[in-house]
Each structure stands twice: as structure tokens, then as C-alpha cells.
Write an enzyme that holds these catalytic residues in place. Sequence first.
Site, short mmCIF file in Angstrom:
data_model
loop_
_atom_site.label_atom_id
_atom_site.label_comp_id
_atom_site.label_asym_id
_atom_site.label_seq_id
_atom_site.Cartn_x
_atom_site.Cartn_y
_atom_site.Cartn_z
N MET A 273 0.77 -1.02 0.12
CA MET A 273 0.22 -0.07 -0.42
C MET A 273 1.10 1.40 -0.32
SD MET A 273 -3.03 -1.38 -0.36
CE MET A 273 -4.35 0.53 0.22
N ARG A 274 2.06 1.31 0.05
CA ARG A 274 3.53 2.24 0.37
C ARG A 274 2.89 2.87 -1.20
NH1 ARG A 274 8.26 0.01 0.93
NH2 ARG A 274 7.66 0.33 3.83
N ALA A 275 2.72 2.91 -2.41
CA ALA A 275 2.42 3.63 -3.32
C ALA A 275 1.02 4.32 -3.23
CB ALA A 275 2.54 2.12 -4.63
#
Length: 673
Positions: A273-275
Site C-alpha cells: 500500500m506504500r504506492a
Amino acid sequence: MGARFPFSAVVGHDDLRTALVLNAVHPGIGGVLVRGEKGTAKSTVVRALAALLPSLDVVAGCRFGCDPAVTVDCPDGPHDAAASERRPARLVELPVGATEDRLIGSLDLERALTEGVRAYQPGLLAAAHRGVLYVDEVNLLHDHLVDLLLDAAAMGRAHVEREGVSVSHAASFLLVGTMNPEEGELRPQLLDRFGLTVAVRAARDVATRAEVVRRRLAYEADPDGFAARWADEDAALARRIVAARAHLPGVVLPDAELRRIAGVCAAFDVDGMRADLVVARTATAHAAWRGADEVAEQDVEVAVRLALPHRKRRDPFDEPGLEEDQLTDAMRQGAEHARQPGDPGDHPEDGPGDGPDDDPDGPDGPDDGGGGPGDGGGLPPGGAGPAPEDRPAGNGSTGERSHTPAPSFRTRLLAVPGVGEGAPGKRSRARARTGRVVRSSTVDGAGLHLVGTLAAAAPFQAARGRSGPGLVLRGADLRRSVREGKESNLVLFVVDASGSMAARQRMSAVSGAVVSLLRDAYQRRDKVGVITFRGGGAEVALPPTNSVDAAAARLRGLRTGGRTPLADGLLRARRVLEVERVRDPRRRPLLVLLTDGRATATTTGGDPMRDALRAAGLLAADEVASVVVDCESGHVRLGLAGRVAEALAGVCLRLEELSADQVAGVVRAARAA
């Protein structure tokens, strides 16, 4: 020293300037990685940014630059908030040769040895707090140092646990790294943790190049005068950054745009989910930069261009970048999600300004991307093309054919025996500046071995008239830490590309094995080279380089056919290694020969096999660690590769034995040291 080159005077590089400005507006984005060829003003632009950042109120005398308006747990605290001073934001540069002590700080040895107290000496992370930490050639920095600074950038704090010191201090900074991809890539895990990535290239337009030279010459002739001419533009940019920072908390991320972001990231099939979080933060910062009250589609598009190019990278040999048709398709899918109503129970996010604790992936560092001020910017299309397809070939040994490599696999470790002193890596044992301490020494080693020094001095304290808590030391008491870690090596691939290797689709399997070994070399930070031999002789398909993806590209176009000049291949490898030994004497080589062992041609006119064994003996006399990968197949096998391996004083492996999934253990690639 004259004034720095003004940020506003930089010609072009809109993507880079936008990425830097957005990080200045919203430090939570996580920094910028700048990829570009040499001589593209990467360092000039980064150093110019510091002048645009607003001045800071800091606690007077605090070594960590604490904000007097914010109560923090500071090693120099408690603070008197009234005792404050104002200073410019700092630009702290981390050199490639920095040590771990210099980065995170360490025990203050002077006070420890003279006063008998445990005191902490801050490092560069403390100096960069609330400023810019700039790492030039970040791809050449030791991996463990990159891990440390990315962790600090993600959490906003640095934690030091070493030599009896336990310290935690604030370390919130704008992280900027620059690199030249020709000198080697960052590991994918580290690449992913940079917030944005920008690719910079020198302009090909003549007028633009002429203007770059004109401004540079004017700056060199009169740095202060040149800076004064651009002072108004820089001041306007600085005021706009301050205004955008103030406006940022009020920017709204509508649920439709949040769904658009999620749809685009899903379309690119990015991991974790970093993007999504970085795109959301970047889009919000871009909206604040525009002065808008809520995020719009144009903000999301700029953020996607900056934050996703490196995250779509699935393989170390994939080129980072977004192709326009990929971006268009992803934005179209995102638009479909943006028009859909929220699912029952869905709640819009509070906004992209959340701290690391709100990140479902845990503390994370910056990502990478690119963009230009106020516009969509964009990175050039990238991506490696497909491998050449098989072409029909006759049965004759002189025919040429191309091939499609077989699927790659996880390889077993091929290591050079003994203990070296080469560049840091992950292949062979080496004496290093980092790693585990194996002993103390009065001659060798790096850094002070504290326990050894104290033990050496302790028996003589009474004789030296010690009084009080300090120790009385002499030069002979000092001991150094001898550490053992891992080094990278020069892995030279010598590939038999003759007609006998092309038979029965053998070359496809060999190419798949070489690509697997190249991927392993990439992960272990090796330098690689490729030599092929076929027909009338041998050629250096790729001189030794740190760019492993260049080696993979050369292999895609490898052609086979003709006779087998094995001796020429080995002699060419010996000459290449001799040159590399002069260039980089501390980097130990590992020769990987992929052949079926047949020798059917030689340039000397003698017996081909005898010449090949004689050439192998010369490499063995040079103490070159060697592995022969036997590519012979079929029910009847001559075992010629084993003879070559014996002459090389190396190890002979079957092609299928390269797979770590089939054969466990470590291969030592030559005789024991």
C-alpha cells in the site's frame, strides 16, 4: 566560496524541480531519488533547493536543532523554550565513504576514556534534522547505511543502540539521493522506499544546451552577481513554498480521487500500500502548490508520474519508467473507479498528511517519481524489449541461430574461497569496515575496539598513577576492531556460443542459466563481464561493468554457430582479468565458464583440446577462482568439461546443479585458500 547556483536559473529539469518542491511542501512524501547520466546538473539542482527552504527557530545550543514550539524527547533536553535562535535550513551531505558512526553517531570516546561517562556524539542524521540530507551516488553507498537513513527518514527518528549507548532523537529531513544508473542499480527493496523518482537527461535541443552553457559560464565568472540577478525569482519560489505548507492541512482529498488513486495503483499491480499513500500525499501537496482547496485529477496524474515508475518494476533488469499508453490505460481505469459510489462501510481517509503510524505497511521511507512544476511532467518510456524469438537453423555446425532464454531460477551461491578485502557486497567472505567483529588487533582493522583497548590498559593503571574515574592511556593500549563481512566480486562469464551448444536447444537453457546468475550477481552487488567464443575466435561481449542489466541486454542478442575455439575464450578471459587486476586490485575475480567441454578450433594451429587445457592451466597459475558449468546433454557424455575444470583447479557443476532449489549448500569456487 561564492553563492550557490540559483534554483530558478536551472534550465529545464521540470520534473526534478517539481519533485523537490513537492517534498519541500510535504516532507511526508518521503524524498526524491534522481537518476541520470553524468553531467546533467543533478547535484546543482539539489544543492540549490536548500536556499528556498524557510529559516528555522531552534533551541539555542541544542545539537539536534529542536523546535522550541514542539516538546520532543531530546537527548540534550529538557529545553528552555525561551532560549531560541533563528538559522537557515541546513543541507547536509552524506559522502559515499561515510561510516555508520558518522551517520547515526556513536559513543563519545573522548569523554568515555577521560571522564568515565557514557556520552553520545551526534552524527549526520542529527545535523540534517529539519533540513535536507543529500546523498550523492546513493547507489554506491553501503547497503546497510542506506537502510539506516531510510528507516530514519520513514520514522522521523533515529535510534542508536551501540557500545553501551541507547539514544533516540528526532531526525526529520528531506532525503534526496542522486545516482548514475551506469554505475549500478539500487536494490529493489531500497528503490521502493524512495518517495519519488525522477529521470534526468541532457537536452538534445541545441538552443537549450546553448542556454545551459551560457548561464553556467556567467555563474562561474561572477557567482554572487549571477545569484543576485535571480534572487527575486528564488524569493518568490520560497514564499510560495511557505504558503503551500500553510495551505496543505486544509486541502481535501475527495473520495472520488482517493478511489482514482487506488484504481491506478491496482492497474499497475504494485506491491503493498506504500504506492497508494505516496501518490495521495503527492497529489495533496500538488494541490496545495496550485493553491487549490481539494485534489483534482490533474494532481493525481502528476503524482502517478512521479511515484509509480519504479514501483512497476518487476525484475532487476526491467527499465524504470512509465509508457504513455500504460499511463493512459491506468488513468482510464482509475476514472471508472472514481465514478463509482463508495461501498457500504467505506470511509474516506482523513487525508495524506498522516504520520508513519497510519501506514498499513508500517514505517516506510520515500518512494520515487518525477514531474515538472505545475505540469504533468513525465518520465521517458522505458522497459526492456522481449528476447529475440527462435529462428529455424540447420544441423550444420556453421549455421547461426538466435534463441529464447529458458525461464530463470534461484541459483546456489558461487563464492570465492578465502578472505578478501574487496568492495562491500554479499558474495564472498572479506575483511571489512562493517560486519561482525572477529577480534581486536594492534595493526589491522577499522575503528576502535573499546573492550580490547580497556583490557590492554587496565593492568597498568596503578603503575601509571591513575586517580579518579578516568583511564590513563598510552598509544600501545589502542586496539582496532577486525571485522568480517561480505564482499562483491568480479564475475566474468565465458560462454560457449558455438554450433555444438546450439544443438538440441541447449543454448536456450544456457542463456536462462546465465540470466539467473546475472540476477544473483545483481543482488550480491557484483561487477560482471561477458565473453563469448564461437567460429574464428572470442570476443568481449561486455567489458566488466557494474551495470548488470547491460549484461542481460547483450545476452538477449547472443547468436550461436560455428566451431568451438575454447582456448581463445579462456585466453581472452585471462587478458581481461589482467587488466581488471590493475584497475581494481582488491576485487577478486570469479570465472564462470559455460561449455560442453568440446574444443574444435584454435588460432595456434595445434591440437584444440591441448591448447584449451594449457590456457586453463595459465588461469589456474594466476589463482583465478573458477566454476565450470557442464552444459553437455544426452545419454552419451564425454565428460570433457570436467577435464577443463581440473585444469582450471576449479569446480565442475552440471547445468541443473546451479539451481538452489535442487542442490543445497555452498559451492566454493576453487581450491581452499
